[in-house]
Design a protein around this motif. Structure first.
Motif, PDB file in Angstrom:
ATOM      1  N   GLY A 183       0.592  -1.184  -0.070  1.00 59.85           N
ATOM      2  CA  GLY A 183       0.071   0.019   0.098  1.00 59.85           C
ATOM      3  C   GLY A 183       0.811   1.199  -0.005  1.00 59.85           C
ATOM      4  N   THR A 184       2.068   1.164   0.038  1.00 61.85           N
ATOM      5  CA  THR A 184       2.955   2.365   0.145  1.00 61.85           C
ATOM      6  C   THR A 184       4.151   2.060  -0.998  1.00 61.85           C
ATOM      7  OG1 THR A 184       2.842   2.421   2.625  1.00 61.85           O
ATOM      8  CG2 THR A 184       4.603   3.652   1.398  1.00 61.85           C
ATOM      9  N   SER A 185       3.892   2.897  -1.967  1.00 60.32           N
ATOM     10  CA  SER A 185       4.717   2.854  -3.076  1.00 60.32           C
ATOM     11  C   SER A 185       6.136   3.615  -3.160  1.00 60.32           C
ATOM     12  CB  SER A 185       4.070   3.129  -4.661  1.00 60.32           C
ATOM     13  OG  SER A 185       3.547   4.321  -4.448  1.00 60.32           O
ATOM     14  N   ASN A 186       5.888   5.004  -2.128  1.00 62.24           N
ATOM     15  CA  ASN A 186       7.175   5.774  -2.029  1.00 62.24           C
ATOM     16  C   ASN A 186       7.832   5.417  -0.888  1.00 62.24           C
ATOM     17  OD1 ASN A 186       6.386   7.351  -4.209  1.00 62.24           O
ATOM     18  ND2 ASN A 186       5.307   8.783  -3.194  1.00 62.24           N
ATOM     19  N   PHE A 187       9.073   5.889  -1.044  1.00 64.04           N
ATOM     20  CA  PHE A 187      10.086   5.736   0.091  1.00 64.04           C
ATOM     21  C   PHE A 187       9.795   6.622   1.186  1.00 64.04           C
ATOM     22  CE2 PHE A 187      13.904   7.849   1.872  1.00 64.04           C
ATOM     23  CZ  PHE A 187      14.485   6.577   2.486  1.00 64.04           C
ATOM     24  N   ASP A 188       9.889   6.319   2.536  1.00 58.51           N
ATOM     25  CA  ASP A 188       9.742   6.946   3.646  1.00 58.51           C
ATOM     26  C   ASP A 188      10.775   6.773   4.567  1.00 58.51           C
ATOM     27  OD1 ASP A 188       8.948   8.168   5.935  1.00 58.51           O
ATOM     28  OD2 ASP A 188       7.019   7.477   5.806  1.00 58.51           O
ATOM     29  N   PRO A 189      11.870   7.593   4.887  1.00 57.60           N
ATOM     30  CA  PRO A 189      12.927   7.685   5.587  1.00 57.60           C
ATOM     31  C   PRO A 189      12.705   7.124   7.092  1.00 57.60           C
ATOM     32  CG  PRO A 189      12.438   9.855   5.367  1.00 57.60           C
ATOM     33  CD  PRO A 189      11.584   9.031   4.461  1.00 57.60           C
ATOM     34  N   SER A 190      11.575   7.330   7.591  1.00 59.64           N
ATOM     35  CA  SER A 190      11.100   6.979   9.175  1.00 59.64           C
ATOM     36  C   SER A 190      10.564   5.429   8.996  1.00 59.64           C
ATOM     37  CB  SER A 190      10.039   8.049   9.533  1.00 59.64           C
ATOM     38  OG  SER A 190       8.761   7.851   8.765  1.00 59.64           O
ATOM     39  N   MET A 191      10.300   4.942   7.916  1.00 62.89           N
ATOM     40  CA  MET A 191       9.656   3.772   7.842  1.00 62.89           C
ATOM     41  C   MET A 191      10.624   2.479   7.279  1.00 62.89           C
ATOM     42  SD  MET A 191       6.432   2.434   5.666  1.00 62.89           S
ATOM     43  CE  MET A 191       5.367   3.654   6.235  1.00 62.89           C
ATOM     44  N   HIS A 192      11.321   3.094   6.225  1.00 61.83           N
ATOM     45  CA  HIS A 192      12.220   1.969   5.420  1.00 61.83           C
ATOM     46  C   HIS A 192      13.581   2.034   5.895  1.00 61.83           C
ATOM     47  CE1 HIS A 192       8.657   2.724   2.428  1.00 61.83           C
ATOM     48  NE2 HIS A 192       8.650   1.463   2.862  1.00 61.83           N
ATOM     49  N   SER A 193      14.092   0.656   6.035  1.00 58.92           N
ATOM     50  CA  SER A 193      15.666   0.621   6.364  1.00 58.92           C
ATOM     51  C   SER A 193      16.478   0.462   4.986  1.00 58.92           C
ATOM     52  CB  SER A 193      15.684  -0.727   7.042  1.00 58.92           C
ATOM     53  OG  SER A 193      15.304  -1.687   6.370  1.00 58.92           O
ATOM     54  N   LEU A 194      17.903   0.315   5.134  1.00 59.30           N
ATOM     55  CA  LEU A 194      18.477   0.006   3.950  1.00 59.30           C
ATOM     56  C   LEU A 194      18.253  -1.183   3.515  1.00 59.30           C
ATOM     57  CD1 LEU A 194      20.742   1.041   2.050  1.00 59.30           C
ATOM     58  CD2 LEU A 194      22.477  -0.006   3.601  1.00 59.30           C
ATOM     59  N   GLU A 195      17.743  -2.414   4.215  1.00 56.31           N
ATOM     60  CA  GLU A 195      17.336  -3.555   3.642  1.00 56.31           C
ATOM     61  C   GLU A 195      16.187  -3.416   2.813  1.00 56.31           C
ATOM     62  OE1 GLU A 195      17.456  -6.280   6.750  1.00 56.31           O
ATOM     63  OE2 GLU A 195      19.433  -6.558   6.931  1.00 56.31           O
ATOM     64  N   ASP A 196      15.322  -2.587   3.148  1.00 55.78           N
ATOM     65  CA  ASP A 196      14.057  -2.252   2.534  1.00 55.78           C
ATOM     66  C   ASP A 196      14.287  -1.765   1.282  1.00 55.78           C
ATOM     67  OD1 ASP A 196      12.257  -3.396   4.614  1.00 55.78           O
ATOM     68  OD2 ASP A 196      12.129  -1.434   5.654  1.00 55.78           O
ATOM     69  N   VAL A 197      15.271  -0.626   1.186  1.00 58.97           N
ATOM     70  CA  VAL A 197      15.614   0.064  -0.036  1.00 58.97           C
ATOM     71  C   VAL A 197      16.177  -1.074  -0.937  1.00 58.97           C
ATOM     72  CG1 VAL A 197      17.251   1.581  -1.243  1.00 58.97           C
ATOM     73  CG2 VAL A 197      15.893   2.160   1.008  1.00 58.97           C
ATOM     74  N   ARG A 198      16.966  -1.947  -0.490  1.00 60.85           N
ATOM     75  CA  ARG A 198      17.473  -3.222  -1.397  1.00 60.85           C
ATOM     76  C   ARG A 198      16.415  -3.768  -1.855  1.00 60.85           C
ATOM     77  NH1 ARG A 198      19.915  -7.691   2.326  1.00 60.85           N
ATOM     78  NH2 ARG A 198      17.575  -7.693   2.450  1.00 60.85           N
ATOM     79  N   ASP A 199      15.557  -4.456  -1.035  1.00 56.45           N
ATOM     80  CA  ASP A 199      14.501  -5.374  -1.326  1.00 56.45           C
ATOM     81  C   ASP A 199      13.679  -4.872  -2.376  1.00 56.45           C
ATOM     82  OD1 ASP A 199      15.752  -7.149   0.313  1.00 56.45           O
ATOM     83  OD2 ASP A 199      14.097  -7.015   1.843  1.00 56.45           O
ATOM     84  N   ALA A 200      13.396  -3.523  -2.415  1.00 60.79           N
ATOM     85  CA  ALA A 200      12.567  -2.747  -3.259  1.00 60.79           C
ATOM     86  C   ALA A 200      13.340  -2.525  -4.501  1.00 60.79           C
ATOM     87  CB  ALA A 200      12.369  -1.253  -2.835  1.00 60.79           C
ATOM     88  N   PHE A 201      14.577  -2.345  -4.746  1.00 58.26           N
ATOM     89  CA  PHE A 201      15.202  -2.459  -5.796  1.00 58.26           C
ATOM     90  C   PHE A 201      15.142  -3.681  -6.713  1.00 58.26           C
ATOM     91  CE2 PHE A 201      17.501   1.741  -4.938  1.00 58.26           C
ATOM     92  CZ  PHE A 201      17.673   2.309  -5.956  1.00 58.26           C
ATOM     93  N   ASN A 202      15.467  -4.632  -5.792  1.00 57.33           N
ATOM     94  CA  ASN A 202      15.528  -6.009  -6.666  1.00 57.33           C
ATOM     95  C   ASN A 202      14.032  -6.357  -6.971  1.00 57.33           C
ATOM     96  OD1 ASN A 202      18.016  -6.776  -6.047  1.00 57.33           O
ATOM     97  ND2 ASN A 202      17.989  -7.362  -4.074  1.00 57.33           N
ATOM     98  N   ALA A 203      12.942  -6.091  -6.237  1.00 59.76           N
ATOM     99  CA  ALA A 203      11.715  -6.437  -6.812  1.00 59.76           C
ATOM    100  C   ALA A 203      11.169  -5.401  -7.769  1.00 59.76           C
ATOM    101  CB  ALA A 203      10.548  -6.210  -5.519  1.00 59.76           C
ATOM    102  N   SER A 204      11.564  -4.336  -7.912  1.00 56.16           N
ATOM    103  CA  SER A 204      11.117  -3.357  -9.026  1.00 56.16           C
ATOM    104  C   SER A 204      11.795  -3.442 -10.415  1.00 56.16           C
ATOM    105  CB  SER A 204      11.576  -1.913  -8.390  1.00 56.16           C
ATOM    106  OG  SER A 204      10.692  -1.511  -7.411  1.00 56.16           O
ATOM    107  N   TYR A 205      13.203  -3.823 -10.204  1.00 56.64           N
ATOM    108  CA  TYR A 205      13.826  -4.087 -11.321  1.00 56.64           C
ATOM    109  C   TYR A 205      14.548  -5.615 -11.680  1.00 56.64           C
ATOM    110  CZ  TYR A 205      13.732   0.961 -10.710  1.00 56.64           C
ATOM    111  OH  TYR A 205      13.503   2.271 -10.439  1.00 56.64           O
TER     112      TYR A 205
END
Length: 690
Positions: A483-505
């Motif tokens: 339900g959240t497509s955008n990045f939120d620094p108070s919510m997302h960790s570096l592991e979340d960023v990594r996983d989002a990259f891998n899922a998106s691309y």
């Protein structure tokens, strides 16, 4: 009657011989440092059985010293020494910031910004790109050198502070020892001279007040009232390293400890405004921070008093470059089980400080604090001058230089990270690491975490062989936070960023974490460029950035751009995923930063200015402070010289005056001898009457 005459003559001879000895001693000690001129006072010796005088007695031998004038001299000596120390040290600092239209730190910034203008006019020119990289490197190196020089000055000041504290303690012990000797001496004039000279020397290092006692001893206090000498007892000053001191309210049950990491020239007062735990969560206590002993409080971006949430090692708060968190009394990594109460206070000294040691073994912080007029802090003498230069001048300049560099790096990288170079990328490794890759980036220890915003990133992918555009798409976080497509620094960790990259691309790019840094690797046959970033995530992680580092001490052109100037981003990816030849949009935006208002994160809160104005204002402030210190030093030295001249007129030895006195007493001595001769002649006349 003849006996009286002989007695008068004999007494006069003895008196004038003593007077000649006293004034002869004055002549002999005319060049003796600290010697106070002696004079002889006579009183008439009247016989109790007769109204006739029986000669004269020496009532006293007096040290010529004006106590009021001596106190003024000690006070002014401290003031003069303070400003002399500030002025001489600031002159060294000023030389570092001297800047003209062709040399200095401001000129180097202008050269770099001019090179960006040239890049915008010739975005594809290899030599212009190389020159821009070189100008950026030169500016970064100048910031490094300036930071190193300020660090060297600070280290030298710390060393001198420790040395002067030892000297002060030695002088205090000598004064106490002389106090003890004075009490057992029948003629303590020479001891008084020695003690007064020690007090004059002590006043150069620290402001003092001297209280004379009836028994000839003195009490010596700092100008702020801390006892240094009381009779034969001596009290010490001591240099201590960085520390925290708790001042809990009477009903507080908190048994933990405030920990910190980092250094600051400011002394912080942490004052709690609400009860709670130190978890960093919803039930945590809140506090505010002052850098001037509670007169004012650190502000937020809106200019209001900033409220901080108390957290453990995983929820640190950063103030003036210092991380603050709470742990147990024995373990900084374990959260306390007890709560903090409103009214609890802590003092954070993220630097060396000077403390007065009490008779009971306690200690009082006497380190001067900018903006704090507390009567307990040293305010005069060279020791206070050294501490003031270290903290209020050199330290503040260095923090402003770091604030400038941090803003310079961030704003340059913010634009550059969204730009495009001449060649596509097959891989990218971030320059900035997190301390904890599982925590939200806002609490992960990432250097630029406070600059991150909610937003998103778009990437453009190309065929590695043909360069043809494959796709342009946004990074989608809904796979890690439904339900959240955008990045939120108070919510997302570096592991979340990594996983989002891998899922998106998937199939185009693989993201991984290497030593706390994000790494991106394109699939075989695929290359990429960054198209847009509304969150600042790329700049925060140090991906596709122009500069690395976080402050003046470590800023540098990023290795990727330094090694390959084609990676210098002058253009951008357009809506069709293309990077047009000669595109200069990013270069123009970076060049405009010289005169664009941006935010600078200072200790007391953020401020806005352009890069050029902020840096030139810093250089101008150093010059203004130095000029003011020079004026104050000249004025204080003039007053000090005038008072010393007045003291010398009272206590000093004038050879002409002393020789005149010697001649007078020689004549008096001869007259007394003649008086005895006359009495002898009269006695002979009487004896001849038979």
């Amino acid at each position: 009657m003849l006996n009286n005459l002989l007695t008068i003559g004999q007494s006069a001879l003895s008196n004038y011989q003593v007077a000649l000895n006293v004034h002869g001693g004055n002549i002999a000690n005319a060049s003796t440092t600290g010697y106070a001129r002696r004079t002889v006072n006579f009183t008439e010796d009247v016989s109790s059985s007769s109204a006739l005088g029986v000669g004269a007695d020496i009532s006293s031998i007096v040290r010529n010293l004006n106590a009021f004038l001596e106190r003024r001299c000690l006070t002014q000596s401290s003031v003069s020494s303070y400003y002399d120390t500030v002025n001489s040290n600031l002159s060294q600092v000023e030389s570092l910031f001297n800047s003209t239209s062709t040399t200095g730190i401001s000129a180097s910034l202008d050269d770099f910004m001019t090179s960006l203008d040239s890049l915008s006019a010739s975005a594809s020119n290899a030599s212009v790109r190389t020159q821009t990289v070189e100008k950026g490197s030169s500016f970064a190196e100048m910031l490094n050198t300036l930071d190193d020089s300020l660090n060297s000055i600070t280290q030298s000041l710390d060393s001198t502070i420790e040395s002067q504290v030892k000297t002060i303690n030695g002088l205090v012990k000598q004064v106490a020892s002389l106090n003890s000797s004075v009490g057992g001496s029948s003629d303590a004039s020479s001891l008084f001279d020695q003690r007064d000279e020690l007090l004059r020397e002590l006043a150069k290092y620290v402001d003092i007040q001297v209280i004379n006692q009836d028994d000839g001893q003195v009490r010596v206090l700092t100008g702020e009232g801390q006892s240094l000498v009381d009779g034969a007892s001596a009290y010490s000053l001591q240099v201590e390293g960085p520390k925290t001191v708790a001042a809990l309210s009477a009903d507080s049950g908190f048994d933990g400890k405030l920990y910190f990491d980092g250094t600051s020239s400011n002394e912080m007062t942490v004052s709690f405004i609400s009860d709670g735990d130190t978890s960093g969560g919803a039930g945590a206590a809140t506090f505010k921070v002052s850098l001037d002993g509670g007169k004012t409080w650190v502000k937020d971006d809106n200019g209001d008093e900033k409220v901080f949430t108390a957290g453990d090692a995983n929820h640190k708060q950063t103030v003036d470059g210092v991380d603050l968190w709470f742990g147990t009394a024995t373990d900084s990594a374990t959260a306390p089980s007890t709560s903090i109460s409103a009214g609890d206070k802590f003092t954070v000294m993220a630097k060396n400080g000077v403390y007065w040691l009490t008779a009971s073994g306690g200690e009082v912080n006497v380190t001067p604090q900018a903006g704090n007029d507390s009567s307990s802090r040293l305010s005069g003498g060279s020791l206070a001058g050294l501490l003031t230069v270290r903290d209020e001048y050199a330290g503040q300049y260095q923090e402003k230089l770091d604030a400038f560099t941090e803003s310079f790096i961030w704003n340059m990288n913010r634009l550059h990270s969204q730009g495009a170079g001449l060649t596509n990328m097959s891989q990218a490794l971030g320059d900035y690491a997190v301390d904890n890759q599982t925590l939200p980036l806002s609490n992960s220890g990432l250097s630029f975490a406070s600059r991150l915003e909610s937003g998103n990133i778009s990437l453009a992918f190309y065929d590695a062989d043909t360069g043809a555009n494959i796709s342009v798409s946004a990074l989608d976080f809904s796979s890690v936070t439904p339900g959240t497509s955008n990045f939120d620094p108070s919510m997302h960790s570096l592991e979340d960023v990594r996983d989002a990259f891998n899922a998106s691309y998937s199939g185009k790019l693989t993201a991984s974490i290497q030593n706390g840094k994000l790494s991106l690797q394109a699939a075989d046959g695929v290359e990429f460029q960054f198209a847009e970033d509304t969150s600042g995530l790329l700049a925060g992680l140090g991906i596709n950035t122009l500069f690395s580092g976080t402050d003046a001490g470590n800023v540098a052109v990023s290795a990727a751009v330094s090694n390959d100037p084609s990676r210098l981003c002058a253009g951008h990816v357009n809506g069709a995923g293309e990077v047009n030849i000669g595109d200069n949009q990013t270069a123009l935006a970076m060049a405009a930063l010289s005169d664009t208002s941006v935010s600078f994160m200072e200790a007391g809160g953020s401020t806005k200015s352009s890069l050029a104005n902020y840096l030139s204002s810093l250089c101008a402030k150093v010059g203004t402070d130095t000029a003011a210190a020079s004026t104050q030093q000249t004025y204080a030295a003039t007053l000090n010289d005038d008072l010393n001249t007045q003291r010398e007129s009272v206590s000093g030895v004038s050879l002409d005056e002393e020789l005149t006195r010697v001649m007078q007493y020689q004549q008096y001595y001869q007259a007394a001898a003649k008086l005895i001769q006359t009495a002898s002649d009269m006695f002979d006349v009487v004896m001849s009457l038979k």
